[in-house]
Write an enzyme that holds these catalytic residues in place. Sequence first.
Site, mmCIF file in Angstrom:
data_model
loop_
_atom_site.group_PDB
_atom_site.id
_atom_site.type_symbol
_atom_site.label_atom_id
_atom_site.label_comp_id
_atom_site.label_asym_id
_atom_site.label_seq_id
_atom_site.Cartn_x
_atom_site.Cartn_y
_atom_site.Cartn_z
ATOM 1 N N ASP A 80 0.940 -1.096 0.004
ATOM 2 C CA ASP A 80 -0.010 -0.037 0.038
ATOM 3 C C ASP A 80 1.065 1.298 0.017
ATOM 4 O O ASP A 80 1.970 1.340 0.901
ATOM 5 C CB ASP A 80 -0.838 0.060 1.202
ATOM 6 C CG ASP A 80 -2.074 0.874 1.493
ATOM 7 O OD1 ASP A 80 -2.573 1.407 0.303
ATOM 8 O OD2 ASP A 80 -2.364 1.344 2.528
ATOM 9 N N HIS A 81 0.604 2.317 -0.849
ATOM 10 C CA HIS A 81 1.311 3.560 -0.775
ATOM 11 C C HIS A 81 2.758 3.534 -0.790
ATOM 12 O O HIS A 81 3.345 4.058 -0.248
ATOM 13 C CB HIS A 81 0.843 4.536 0.273
ATOM 14 C CG HIS A 81 -0.568 4.877 0.248
ATOM 15 N ND1 HIS A 81 -1.085 5.887 -0.455
ATOM 16 C CD2 HIS A 81 -1.770 4.478 0.668
ATOM 17 C CE1 HIS A 81 -2.191 6.277 -0.520
ATOM 18 N NE2 HIS A 81 -2.736 5.332 0.394
ATOM 19 N N HIS A 174 -7.753 9.739 4.167
ATOM 20 C CA HIS A 174 -7.240 8.942 5.308
ATOM 21 C C HIS A 174 -7.606 9.430 6.637
ATOM 22 O O HIS A 174 -7.560 10.498 6.778
ATOM 23 C CB HIS A 174 -5.846 8.692 5.042
ATOM 24 C CG HIS A 174 -5.396 8.085 3.466
ATOM 25 N ND1 HIS A 174 -5.329 8.507 2.348
ATOM 26 C CD2 HIS A 174 -5.521 6.689 3.088
ATOM 27 C CE1 HIS A 174 -5.202 7.899 1.532
ATOM 28 N NE2 HIS A 174 -5.194 6.699 1.810
ATOM 29 N N GLY A 203 -9.492 5.486 2.272
ATOM 30 C CA GLY A 203 -9.948 6.348 3.323
ATOM 31 C C GLY A 203 -11.323 5.661 3.616
ATOM 32 O O GLY A 203 -12.185 6.431 3.997
ATOM 33 N N SER A 205 -12.657 4.185 6.244
ATOM 34 C CA SER A 205 -12.820 4.280 7.627
ATOM 35 C C SER A 205 -13.643 5.457 7.832
ATOM 36 O O SER A 205 -13.261 6.552 7.546
ATOM 37 C CB SER A 205 -11.502 4.399 8.529
ATOM 38 O OG SER A 205 -10.725 3.157 8.604
ATOM 39 N N VAL A 225 -9.489 -0.073 4.060
ATOM 40 C CA VAL A 225 -9.528 0.367 5.598
ATOM 41 C C VAL A 225 -8.493 0.017 6.315
ATOM 42 O O VAL A 225 -8.132 -1.125 6.224
ATOM 43 C CB VAL A 225 -10.800 -0.731 5.965
ATOM 44 C CG1 VAL A 225 -11.233 -0.369 7.549
ATOM 45 C CG2 VAL A 225 -12.230 -0.288 5.221
HETATM 46 P P1 13P Z 1 -8.318 4.761 6.279
HETATM 47 O O1 13P Z 1 -7.188 4.806 7.312
HETATM 48 O O2 13P Z 1 -8.969 6.083 6.414
HETATM 49 O O3 13P Z 1 -9.212 3.588 6.571
HETATM 50 O O4 13P Z 1 -7.756 4.448 4.739
HETATM 51 C C1 13P Z 1 -6.987 3.335 4.599
HETATM 52 C C2 13P Z 1 -6.525 3.496 3.232
HETATM 53 O O5 13P Z 1 -6.882 4.084 2.224
HETATM 54 C C3 13P Z 1 -5.038 2.777 3.070
HETATM 55 O O6 13P Z 1 -4.415 3.010 1.919
#
Ligand code: 13P
Length: 274
Positions: A80-81, A174, A203, A205, A225
């Site tokens: 991720d990222h 996020h 994002g 959550s 999430v």
């Molecule tokens: P949240 O932390 O807002 O759930 O986002 C998670 C996310 O997008 C990880 O790349």
Amino acid sequence: MRSLQEQFTNLSKNNKALLAVNFYNFETLSAILKAAAAQNTGIILQSTKSTIDYLGLEVTAKLARAAINQYKVDAWLHLDHAKDTDLIKKALDAGYDSVMIDASEQPIANNRKVTRQVVEMAKPYGANVEAELGYIAKLGQSKEKAAFTQPDEAQQFVEFTGVDALAVAIGSAHGFYDKEPNLDIELLSQIQECTPAALVLHGGSGIPDHQIQAAIQNGIRKINVATEVKNGFMNTLRDQLPKSDEIDLRKVFPTAINHVQNLLEEKISMVNKA
Ligand code: 13P
């Protein structure tokens, strides 16, 4: 097991999506897999660079793979990222099924260029590649600075880079929200019409269920999430620890694991009902 790209194609045909959940340690990893097993559903396991820094790359990849086998779940391991192509190469070598190159904060020409390089790099591994286009506030960044993904830019970006999945800026951010988010579903539907890429909602959550379901109906195939997992795990421990003098950590963690499992089971069921 089918590749994540094949799974996305299948999900597109049925207007469905997969939950993609970040893990941080064995406890959160097992909570995610237990939830997926209980709901009999596939899941994406995500780790960021910070988790890899914490656990080590080899342990992250091998722990996830061993746990996937143990819990007998259809699960894909995703980076991720990632901002750095060296880390992406190492993750591919370590057996990741999917990688994200996040050059969304760079000028669009650089984003296109580096994303295309990563697509080329991932080809021999058969791995899925995700990129991000537009501004999705990261933790600590302003949620007001909106630069939503434009459909024509998305179309050109996907054509030029050949990327499999695209994180789009449509009003999510996020971390927790100060006020209820309002996803631009109309914009999302226009983006979906312009591009074959699997669209990703970052994002996840704190977005109300009905908005997540509308997003799935309009092209979102992967919902990320993270914050709700960290928050649920830590709050459960915070409640529990002052009430007990237990030192056997194996008796303490399961309450937090169960809490995260339950919250993810609810989310999976909501996603599957979209
Ligand atoms: P949240 O932390 O807002 O759930 O986002 C998670 C996310 O997008 C990880 O790349």
